[in-house]
Scaffold this motif. Structure first.
Motif, mmCIF file in Angstrom:
data_model
loop_
_atom_site.group_PDB
_atom_site.id
_atom_site.type_symbol
_atom_site.label_atom_id
_atom_site.label_comp_id
_atom_site.label_asym_id
_atom_site.label_seq_id
_atom_site.Cartn_x
_atom_site.Cartn_y
_atom_site.Cartn_z
ATOM 1 N N GLU A 206 25.018 35.676 52.562
ATOM 2 C CA GLU A 206 26.236 34.919 52.299
ATOM 3 C C GLU A 206 26.199 34.328 50.897
ATOM 4 O O GLU A 206 27.168 34.432 50.154
ATOM 5 C CB GLU A 206 26.435 33.837 53.359
ATOM 6 C CG GLU A 206 26.785 34.421 54.718
ATOM 7 C CD GLU A 206 26.968 33.374 55.800
ATOM 8 O OE1 GLU A 206 26.907 32.151 55.505
ATOM 9 O OE2 GLU A 206 27.163 33.775 56.957
ATOM 10 N N HIS A 207 25.074 33.705 50.553
ATOM 11 C CA HIS A 207 24.948 33.068 49.236
ATOM 12 C C HIS A 207 23.526 33.218 48.719
ATOM 13 O O HIS A 207 22.570 33.131 49.492
ATOM 14 C CB HIS A 207 25.269 31.569 49.313
ATOM 15 C CG HIS A 207 26.619 31.276 49.860
ATOM 16 N ND1 HIS A 207 27.774 31.455 49.145
ATOM 17 C CD2 HIS A 207 26.998 30.834 51.081
ATOM 18 C CE1 HIS A 207 28.804 31.125 49.898
ATOM 19 N NE2 HIS A 207 28.367 30.748 51.074
ATOM 20 N N THR A 208 23.416 33.404 47.428
ATOM 21 C CA THR A 208 22.132 33.340 46.743
ATOM 22 C C THR A 208 22.311 32.359 45.600
ATOM 23 O O THR A 208 23.160 32.574 44.727
ATOM 24 C CB THR A 208 21.694 34.720 46.222
ATOM 25 O OG1 THR A 208 21.656 35.636 47.327
ATOM 26 C CG2 THR A 208 20.318 34.649 45.582
ATOM 27 N N HIS A 209 21.552 31.268 45.647
ATOM 28 C CA HIS A 209 21.690 30.186 44.661
ATOM 29 C C HIS A 209 20.406 30.037 43.863
ATOM 30 O O HIS A 209 19.331 29.874 44.450
ATOM 31 C CB HIS A 209 21.970 28.847 45.343
ATOM 32 C CG HIS A 209 23.212 28.837 46.151
ATOM 33 N ND1 HIS A 209 24.460 28.736 45.592
ATOM 34 C CD2 HIS A 209 23.407 28.914 47.490
ATOM 35 C CE1 HIS A 209 25.376 28.747 46.546
ATOM 36 N NE2 HIS A 209 24.764 28.867 47.704
ATOM 37 N N VAL A 210 20.534 30.076 42.543
ATOM 38 C CA VAL A 210 19.416 29.778 41.665
ATOM 39 C C VAL A 210 19.523 28.291 41.339
ATOM 40 O O VAL A 210 20.569 27.833 40.860
ATOM 41 C CB VAL A 210 19.467 30.635 40.380
ATOM 42 C CG1 VAL A 210 18.311 30.277 39.452
ATOM 43 C CG2 VAL A 210 19.442 32.118 40.733
ATOM 44 N N VAL A 211 18.471 27.544 41.623
ATOM 45 C CA VAL A 211 18.497 26.101 41.413
ATOM 46 C C VAL A 211 18.534 25.802 39.918
ATOM 47 O O VAL A 211 17.774 26.391 39.132
ATOM 48 C CB VAL A 211 17.273 25.440 42.093
ATOM 49 C CG1 VAL A 211 17.217 23.954 41.787
ATOM 50 C CG2 VAL A 211 17.313 25.688 43.595
ATOM 51 N N ALA A 212 19.431 24.901 39.543
ATOM 52 C CA ALA A 212 19.584 24.510 38.136
ATOM 53 C C ALA A 212 18.279 23.926 37.601
ATOM 54 O O ALA A 212 17.515 23.291 38.325
ATOM 55 C CB ALA A 212 20.708 23.488 38.000
ATOM 56 N N GLY A 213 18.033 24.168 36.338
ATOM 57 C CA GLY A 213 16.865 23.607 35.675
ATOM 58 C C GLY A 213 15.652 24.511 35.697
ATOM 59 O O GLY A 213 14.609 24.153 35.157
ATOM 60 N N GLY A 214 15.781 25.672 36.322
ATOM 61 C CA GLY A 214 14.654 26.600 36.363
ATOM 62 C C GLY A 214 14.357 27.176 34.991
ATOM 63 O O GLY A 214 15.201 27.154 34.086
ATOM 64 N N THR A 215 13.162 27.663 34.850
ATOM 65 C CA THR A 215 12.732 28.298 33.600
ATOM 66 C C THR A 215 12.159 29.668 33.946
ATOM 67 O O THR A 215 11.881 29.941 35.122
ATOM 68 C CB THR A 215 11.629 27.459 32.912
ATOM 69 O OG1 THR A 215 10.460 27.495 33.747
ATOM 70 C CG2 THR A 215 12.074 26.024 32.680
ATOM 71 N N PRO A 216 11.943 30.524 32.978
ATOM 72 C CA PRO A 216 11.288 31.801 33.289
ATOM 73 C C PRO A 216 9.914 31.611 33.943
ATOM 74 O O PRO A 216 9.474 32.432 34.733
ATOM 75 C CB PRO A 216 11.162 32.488 31.930
ATOM 76 C CG PRO A 216 12.298 31.918 31.137
ATOM 77 C CD PRO A 216 12.402 30.474 31.584
ATOM 78 N N ALA A 217 9.253 30.494 33.637
ATOM 79 C CA ALA A 217 7.938 30.231 34.212
ATOM 80 C C ALA A 217 8.009 29.727 35.651
ATOM 81 O O ALA A 217 7.079 29.912 36.422
ATOM 82 C CB ALA A 217 7.181 29.222 33.353
ATOM 83 N N HIS A 218 9.139 29.074 36.035
ATOM 84 C CA HIS A 218 9.254 28.504 37.388
ATOM 85 C C HIS A 218 10.725 28.363 37.760
ATOM 86 O O HIS A 218 11.466 27.621 37.129
ATOM 87 C CB HIS A 218 8.579 27.136 37.447
ATOM 88 C CG HIS A 218 8.621 26.538 38.823
ATOM 89 N ND1 HIS A 218 9.622 25.697 39.232
ATOM 90 C CD2 HIS A 218 7.787 26.677 39.867
ATOM 91 C CE1 HIS A 218 9.404 25.329 40.485
ATOM 92 N NE2 HIS A 218 8.286 25.906 40.891
ATOM 93 N N THR A 219 11.129 29.088 38.785
ATOM 94 C CA THR A 219 12.512 29.069 39.251
ATOM 95 C C THR A 219 12.513 29.045 40.772
ATOM 96 O O THR A 219 11.686 29.690 41.406
ATOM 97 C CB THR A 219 13.260 30.335 38.771
ATOM 98 O OG1 THR A 219 13.169 30.415 37.353
ATOM 99 C CG2 THR A 219 14.715 30.319 39.182
ATOM 100 N N VAL A 220 13.475 28.318 41.356
ATOM 101 C CA VAL A 220 13.647 28.289 42.800
ATOM 102 C C VAL A 220 14.982 28.940 43.138
ATOM 103 O O VAL A 220 15.992 28.673 42.484
ATOM 104 C CB VAL A 220 13.587 26.849 43.347
ATOM 105 C CG1 VAL A 220 13.928 26.804 44.829
ATOM 106 C CG2 VAL A 220 12.205 26.248 43.094
#
Length: 136
Positions: free
Chosen positions: A68-82
């Motif tokens: 239904e949804h895929t959300h990339v959490v704001a503030g992520g970096t190439p080194a660490h993303t949720v």
């Protein structure tokens, strides 16, 4: 990193899930980092996509996800993303009876373009309790 791994975190998670749901645990390994931590419903620890497929094979005759949804959490970096992926499961229980609308939430932690942690929650446990007649 192999060039068939999507750089976009949302696309990486969705591609991993599609591969895992085939099930193709060998192909799914391309998207995970060495030492990945996988935590399935009921706080079940796993270390490899093959363990996910084996668990699902015991719980379901077959199961697939409808995103239904895929959300990339704001503030992520190439080194660490949720990344969160939500939707519903559909398939068949081991006795062959169909189900759908089984809600799920998956949380992925990515580091340097690979999955380092996968956490899975869904309604299957509750639905199985209802089917067994031991839940209200």
């Amino acid at each position: 990193m192999p060039n068939d791994i999507p750089a976009d975190p949302a696309k990486l998670v969705e591609t991993y899930l599609r591969t895992l749901m085939i099930p193709d645990p060998v192909g799914a390994r391309r998207f995970i980092a060495p030492g990945v931590e996988i935590v399935f419903t009921g706080a079940r620890p796993m270390r490899d996509p093959s363990e996910c497929a084996a668990f699902n094979a015991k719980r379901y005759r077959w199961v697939k996800k409808r995103f239904e949804h895929t959300h990339v959490v704001a503030g992520g970096t190439p080194a660490h993303t949720v990344v969160y992926n939500t939707g519903t499961l559909h398939g068949e229980w081991p006795d062959g009876s169909a189900f759908e609308g089984n809600r799920y939430v998956d949380r992925y932690t990515l580091a340097n373009g690979l999955i380092v942690r996968m956490e899975v929650w869904n309604d299957s446990g509750e639905l199985l309790l209802l089917r067994a007649g031991i839940a209200a």
